[in-house]
Design an enzyme around this catalytic site. Structure first.
Site, PDB file in Angstrom:
ATOM      1  N   ARG A   1      53.012  71.933  23.757  1.00 20.50           N
ATOM      2  CA  ARG A   1      51.777  71.302  24.264  1.00 20.50           C
ATOM      3  C   ARG A   1      50.668  72.339  24.414  1.00 20.50           C
ATOM      4  O   ARG A   1      49.498  72.040  24.223  1.00 20.50           O
ATOM      5  CB  ARG A   1      52.035  70.617  25.608  1.00 20.50           C
TER       6      ARG A   1
ATOM      7  N   TYR B   1      36.441  63.383  21.694  1.00 25.46           N
ATOM      8  CA  TYR B   1      35.207  63.257  22.479  1.00 25.46           C
ATOM      9  C   TYR B   1      35.256  64.213  23.658  1.00 25.46           C
ATOM     10  O   TYR B   1      36.315  64.514  24.183  1.00 25.46           O
ATOM     11  CB  TYR B   1      34.968  61.824  22.965  1.00 25.46           C
ATOM     12  N   PRO B   2      34.077  64.704  24.055  1.00 31.36           N
ATOM     13  CA  PRO B   2      34.014  65.549  25.256  1.00 31.36           C
ATOM     14  C   PRO B   2      33.765  64.681  26.482  1.00 31.36           C
ATOM     15  O   PRO B   2      33.234  63.572  26.366  1.00 31.36           O
ATOM     16  CB  PRO B   2      32.812  66.447  24.974  1.00 31.36           C
TER      17      PRO B   2
ATOM     18  N   ASN C   1      33.128  64.706  31.104  1.00 24.56           N
ATOM     19  CA  ASN C   1      32.978  65.340  32.418  1.00 24.56           C
ATOM     20  C   ASN C   1      33.626  64.464  33.475  1.00 24.56           C
ATOM     21  O   ASN C   1      33.854  63.279  33.258  1.00 24.56           O
ATOM     22  CB  ASN C   1      31.481  65.430  32.802  1.00 24.56           C
ATOM     23  N   LYS C   2      33.868  65.041  34.633  1.00 23.10           N
ATOM     24  CA  LYS C   2      34.168  64.261  35.829  1.00 23.10           C
ATOM     25  C   LYS C   2      32.883  64.264  36.660  1.00 23.10           C
ATOM     26  O   LYS C   2      32.281  65.328  36.879  1.00 23.10           O
ATOM     27  CB  LYS C   2      35.317  64.887  36.619  1.00 23.10           C
TER      28      LYS C   2
ATOM     29  N   SER D   1      38.656  57.165  35.417  1.00 25.14           N
ATOM     30  CA  SER D   1      37.633  56.997  34.381  1.00 25.14           C
ATOM     31  C   SER D   1      36.502  56.097  34.868  1.00 25.14           C
ATOM     32  O   SER D   1      35.326  56.385  34.630  1.00 25.14           O
ATOM     33  CB  SER D   1      38.262  56.405  33.109  1.00 25.14           C
TER      34      SER D   1
HETATM   35  C1  VOV Z   1      48.018  59.421  25.705  1.00 24.21           C
HETATM   36  C2  VOV Z   1      47.933  59.145  26.944  1.00 24.21           C
HETATM   37  C3  VOV Z   1      47.644  60.057  28.085  1.00 24.21           C
HETATM   38  C4  VOV Z   1      48.561  60.556  28.969  1.00 24.21           C
HETATM   39  C5  VOV Z   1      50.074  60.327  28.961  1.00 24.21           C
HETATM   40  C6  VOV Z   1      47.856  61.378  29.913  1.00 24.21           C
HETATM   41  C7  VOV Z   1      48.444  62.015  31.002  1.00 24.21           C
HETATM   42  C8  VOV Z   1      47.766  62.969  31.745  1.00 24.21           C
HETATM   43  C9  VOV Z   1      48.372  63.758  32.776  1.00 24.21           C
HETATM   44  C10 VOV Z   1      49.833  63.599  33.249  1.00 24.21           C
HETATM   45  C11 VOV Z   1      47.439  64.634  33.244  1.00 24.21           C
HETATM   46  C12 VOV Z   1      47.593  65.664  34.387  1.00 24.21           C
HETATM   47  C13 VOV Z   1      48.479  66.799  34.012  1.00 24.21           C
HETATM   48  C14 VOV Z   1      48.084  67.478  32.735  1.00 24.21           C
HETATM   49  O1  VOV Z   1      48.834  67.333  31.773  1.00 24.21           O
HETATM   50  O2  VOV Z   1      47.040  68.120  32.705  1.00 24.21           O
HETATM   51  C15 VOV Z   1      46.250  64.418  32.487  1.00 24.21           C
HETATM   52  C16 VOV Z   1      45.072  65.156  32.629  1.00 24.21           C
HETATM   53  C17 VOV Z   1      43.894  64.792  32.015  1.00 24.21           C
HETATM   54  N1  VOV Z   1      43.669  63.722  31.188  1.00 24.21           N
HETATM   55 FE1  VOV Z   1      45.055  62.450  30.498  1.00 24.21          FE
HETATM   56  N2  VOV Z   1      46.509  61.364  29.592  1.00 24.21           N
HETATM   57  C18 VOV Z   1      46.339  60.555  28.489  1.00 24.21           C
HETATM   58  C19 VOV Z   1      45.152  60.236  27.840  1.00 24.21           C
HETATM   59  C20 VOV Z   1      43.932  60.679  28.303  1.00 24.21           C
HETATM   60  C21 VOV Z   1      42.663  60.171  27.866  1.00 24.21           C
HETATM   61  C22 VOV Z   1      42.451  59.063  26.859  1.00 24.21           C
HETATM   62  C23 VOV Z   1      41.685  60.857  28.523  1.00 24.21           C
HETATM   63  C24 VOV Z   1      40.192  60.613  28.449  1.00 24.21           C
HETATM   64  C25 VOV Z   1      39.751  59.730  29.631  1.00 24.21           C
HETATM   65  C26 VOV Z   1      39.190  58.397  29.208  1.00 24.21           C
HETATM   66  O3  VOV Z   1      39.062  57.523  30.106  1.00 24.21           O
HETATM   67  O4  VOV Z   1      38.853  58.180  28.041  1.00 24.21           O
HETATM   68  C27 VOV Z   1      42.317  61.824  29.362  1.00 24.21           C
HETATM   69  C28 VOV Z   1      41.648  62.758  30.124  1.00 24.21           C
HETATM   70  C29 VOV Z   1      42.342  63.703  30.882  1.00 24.21           C
HETATM   71  C30 VOV Z   1      41.696  64.821  31.515  1.00 24.21           C
HETATM   72  C31 VOV Z   1      40.221  65.159  31.399  1.00 24.21           C
HETATM   73  C32 VOV Z   1      42.639  65.507  32.222  1.00 24.21           C
HETATM   74  C33 VOV Z   1      42.430  66.767  33.083  1.00 24.21           C
HETATM   75  C34 VOV Z   1      41.927  66.277  34.406  1.00 24.21           C
HETATM   76  C35 VOV Z   1      41.749  67.282  35.482  1.00 24.21           C
HETATM   77  O5  VOV Z   1      40.996  66.967  36.427  1.00 24.21           O
HETATM   78  O6  VOV Z   1      42.308  68.371  35.394  1.00 24.21           O
HETATM   79  N3  VOV Z   1      43.690  61.669  29.239  1.00 24.21           N
HETATM   80  N4  VOV Z   1      46.458  63.373  31.599  1.00 24.21           N
END
Ligand code: VOV
Length: 249
Positions: free
Chosen positions: A130, A145-146, A148-149, A223
């Protein structure tokens, strides 16, 4: 001050988007085009070998719509390596026929929100792929896509307590897990590196999965309340023959 989330970083990433100057490409002689394609293929072969040997990640994609024609995704251990791969491309004769509409610099980031207790992340064998993704193993469609929070009024992600963020990310992870095997995500952090805080790179066999996942996540608080999104790019992986076919007149 709220407690910052601990993160683990992997390879740096460069999403290098290119448009093709079709007018100039069509106007070039067959010999010039053949030379340009040879140089392009030599370039991609070199980086594909790195991806196979796991010394770097590399993938080439054609992109839908007006935003770009091609996307080269590079993962390397240093920013200078990424810059070298960008410049190396610029020096090919094929690059004369391209422009750069967009690029994104970031680094693979895993946050500690949901990490297993008592196991140091470095000792988790599932983490290495990963942190250093092999792009040739990914599903064929890509969505980048990029994002922000939000930091606005009462909706400020960075002012939430760690407990609140863990709770919210748990719900985010639960939605994501429903897409296991159908969508693979690579989350790259880019605070201090590029214009947004994260890059989101998704892979799927069926691009409809991107819509389903992103739409479902829009209803989730992480989100719905805190997500801010940049421009979306969607495309399809190409191997060297498909890349040449794409450019063949
Ligand atoms: C394919 C699906 C999927 C899965 C299983 C998943 C799971 C997870 C886990 C378990 C974690 C936390 C631990 C880590 O692994 O970092 C995250 C973290 C994160 N994610 Fe996520 N995410 C997915 C998918 C997924 C999407 C589609 C998006 C875009 C949001 C959207 O609305 O378009 C996203 C964003 C993020 C971000 C920006 C972070 C970091 C946030 C922070 O504040 O640090 N993410 N995500």
């Amino acid at each position: 001050m709220s407690e910052p989330t601990q993160t683990i970083e992997g390879w740096y990433a460069l999403h290098d988007f290119r448009t093709i100057d079709w007018h100039a490409w069509k106007a070039a002689s067959e010999e010039i085009r053949a030379d340009a394609l040879r140089e392009l293929t030599a370039y991609t072969e070199k980086y594909r070998a790195d991806d196979q040997n796991r010394t770097g990640g590399f993938g080439v994609y054609t992109i839908a719509g007006h935003k770009a024609d091609l996307l080269f995704v590079h993962f390397r251990s240093t920013v200078s390596d990424l810059m070298d791969s960008e410049t190396e491309f610029d020096k090919t004769s094929f690059a004369t026929f391209t422009k750069k509409p967009y690029s994104y610099l970031s680094i693979v980031e895993l946050s500690s929100y949901l990490s297993k207790p008592d196991i140091a992340p470095e000792d988790d064998p599932q983490l290495l792929p990963r942190l250093r993704p092999q792009l040739s193993e990914m599903m064929p469609h890509i969505c980048f896509y990029p994002m922000n929070k939000r930091r606005s009024g009462n909706d400020n992600w960075f002012m939430l307590s760690m407990e609140e963020r863990v709770q919210l990310m748990r719900s985010h992870g639960m939605i994501g897990r429903k897409y296991a095997g159908r969508v693979t995500q690579i989350i790259t952090g880019s605070a201090g590196l590029d214009d947004w805080e994260w890059g989101v790179t998704l892979y799927a066999n069926d691009p409809l999965e991107f819509k389903k996942l992103v739409y479902e996540m829009r209803f989730d608080e992480v989100s719905a309340r805190y997500g801010e999104f940049g421009v979306f790019y969607v495309g399809h992986v190409v191997n060297d023959q498909e890349l040449v076919d794409f450019l063949q007149l």
